[in-house]
Design an enzyme around this catalytic site. Structure first.
Site, short mmCIF file in Angstrom:
data_model
loop_
_atom_site.label_atom_id
_atom_site.label_comp_id
_atom_site.label_asym_id
_atom_site.label_seq_id
_atom_site.Cartn_x
_atom_site.Cartn_y
_atom_site.Cartn_z
N ASP A 351 0.87 -1.17 0.00
CA ASP A 351 0.00 0.00 0.00
C ASP A 351 0.91 1.23 0.00
OD1 ASP A 351 -1.80 2.04 0.43
OD2 ASP A 351 -3.05 0.87 1.78
N LEU A 352 0.91 1.99 -1.11
CA LEU A 352 1.78 3.17 -1.19
C LEU A 352 1.40 4.18 -0.12
CD1 LEU A 352 2.05 3.69 -5.06
CD2 LEU A 352 3.61 2.48 -3.55
N ASP A 394 -3.92 2.15 -5.06
CA ASP A 394 -2.48 2.01 -4.84
C ASP A 394 -2.15 0.75 -4.06
OD1 ASP A 394 -3.62 2.80 -2.50
OD2 ASP A 394 -2.13 4.32 -2.00
#
Length: 476
Positions: A351-352, A394
């Site tokens: 998860d960015l 993301d």
């Protein structure tokens, strides 16, 4: 000659031709129909009293008549025992440049005491019947030829239906053409319009003294007649016919054809066949090659559509990572494989951390570019067997075959270290730094189902994200 007179009276009423001979092969009588059948002048020629040999010379039997079954009776000694009962023959004769077919029935005549006294022949023009027979025979041969051609094409289609790439379809077409077309050289080419090149995909090893061109032929495809017009080009004789500007063969005899392979009305490839024998490329041969080209173009087009559909069904179109559907299908197979073989695997969840900030600062277009660059970064950092997928936004997941918990932790550390030093450079030379929260889960150790693995991976991911967030707050 009483019986002979009776026969003459009877035969005078029939429309067929007839002629009578005595025991010495002397012509006794005949009718006008006989003269007409043989194309003889009914008024200017008198045959009565002539020998049969004189008649044969007159009608040029040695050149213009072909006996289809034995024609002349055996020598007759004047007795019924040695004379044939009846002799049927069919002869053909050229008359005014046309073939005439004549059925001839020869019947001996005997006196009351059984003595052979002569013979008579009935001649019938059966040209129309024979022409119809020949026509039917030709139609039957054409039908059998068509059936054989369809059978071969059916086998060819079955072969290419099982192929999964274009090169194999082209190769199958080459073999099929080699088996069914007489050729000294066969080349199958595709066209790269971007580089302005026509490249040879596959080719038949030259037979005889034939020049073979290189694997890559450079010229402007738009100047090629076949590519421009999307029509076959046939040269039956290279010494007589107009040849293409890209004619490559130095031979002084022979001919060639070039047939387009088209997709959606645009030429994408060519079949080029050369034969040292001039006038070999008849309409039948050209049509056969055109049928082959149309067949492979249909199946290559279908293959492209299938691959495109498969791509969009399994791949995220933005990043070209696999999509969630494919990843979960792969996970199910990996769980089954691990259960059978007592194997192990792990998953990584990503998860960015700062993706929302990038979108807010640079816009969604740069956000999309950032996601692509991140996937490319993962492809460079991970093994080729690792399956990278985008779950949405993301969020990403990677399946790590044959990787235990220790291996998964090492990979997380490796990615974290590489990402820390990685500079993502945009088109305007702006630099973006990325960080990501990660979690892992290992089969059996953390669960046996997909849901179990997701749950454990998410817990570890959010634990890392919480830790990063706490450090950011502490640093302010």
């Amino acid at each position: 000659m009483e019986k002979l007179d009776i026969c003459k009276n009877v035969l005078s009423n029939i429309p067929d031709g007839f002629i009578f001979y005595d025991t010495n092969n002397t012509i006794i009588d005949y009718n006008e129909a006989f003269m007409e059948i043989y194309g003889l002048d009914k008024k200017g020629i008198e045959l009565r009293g002539s020998k049969a040999s004189d008649l044969f010379k007159l009608i040029k039997v040695d050149k213009s008549i072909k006996t289809l079954v034995p024609f002349f009776p055996k020598k007759i000694n004047g007795d019924a025992e040695n004379a044939p009962k009846q002799l049927k023959t069919i002869i053909s004769r050229k008359l005014n440049h046309k073939v005439k077919y004549i059925r001839r029935i020869t019947t001996p005549i005997y006196n009351d005491d059984g003595k052979y006294s002569g013979r008579f022949c009935i001649l019938t023009d059966i040209t129309e019947v024979k022409e119809n027979e020949n026509k039917l025979k030709k139609q039957k041969e054409e039908l059998l030829s068509t059936q054989e051609r369809l059978r071969k094409f059916n086998d060819f289609i079955k072969k290419i239906q099982g192929e999964i790439n274009e090169e194999d379809i082209y190769h199958d077409a080459l073999i099929f053409l080699k088996q069914n077309v007489k050729a000294n050289q066969i080349l199958i080419k595709n066209i790269d319009f971007d580089s302005q090149r026509v490249n040879i995909v596959t080719s038949l090893k030259p037979v005889g003294d034939v020049f073979i061109e290189s694997k890559e032929v450079t010229h402007n495809p738009s100047l090629c007649y076949i590519i421009r017009e999307n029509k076959p080009f046939t040269v039956k004789d290279i010494n007589e016919d107009y040849t293409c500007r890209y004619h490559i063969y130095p031979q002084k005899s022979g001919g060639y054809i070039c047939v387009p392979i088209s997709f959606n009305s645009r030429v994408q490839g060519l079949i080029h066949i050369f034969n040292l024998e001039k006038d070999y490329f008849t309409d039948e041969v050209v049509n056969f090659v055109v049928d082959v080209a149309n067949t492979i173009s249909s199946y290559i087009m279908a293959l492209k559509v299938y691959k495109e559909a498969h791509f969009y069904a399994t791949v995220d179109p933005l990043t070209e990572a696999f999509n969630r559907r494919f990843a979960e299908s792969f996970l199910e197979k990996e769980i089954a494989r691990a259960g059978r073989n007592k194997a192990i695997f792990s998953i990584l969840m990503f998860d960015l951390d700062n993706f929302k900030d990038i979108n807010d600062k640079y816009g969604h277009k740069i956000g999309d570019i950032t996601l692509k660059m991140f996937v490319n970064f993962l492809k460079e950092s991970l093994r080729s067997c690792d399956v990278i997928s985008r779950f949405g936004g993301d969020e990403f997941m990677v399946i790590l075959p044959d990787t235990d918990a220790g291996g998964a932790k090492s990979i997380i550390k490796k990615i974290k270290d590489e990402l820390k030093n990685k500079k993502f450079i945009l088109e305007d030379d702006a630099i973006i730094n990325l960080s990501t929260s990660m979690g892992f889960a290992t089969y059996l150790e953390d669960g046996k189902t997909i849901d179990d693995l997701y749950l454990k991976g998410d817990k570890r991911l959010y634990k890392m994200k919480k830790s990063i967030h706490s450090k950011l707050l502490a640093g302010r």
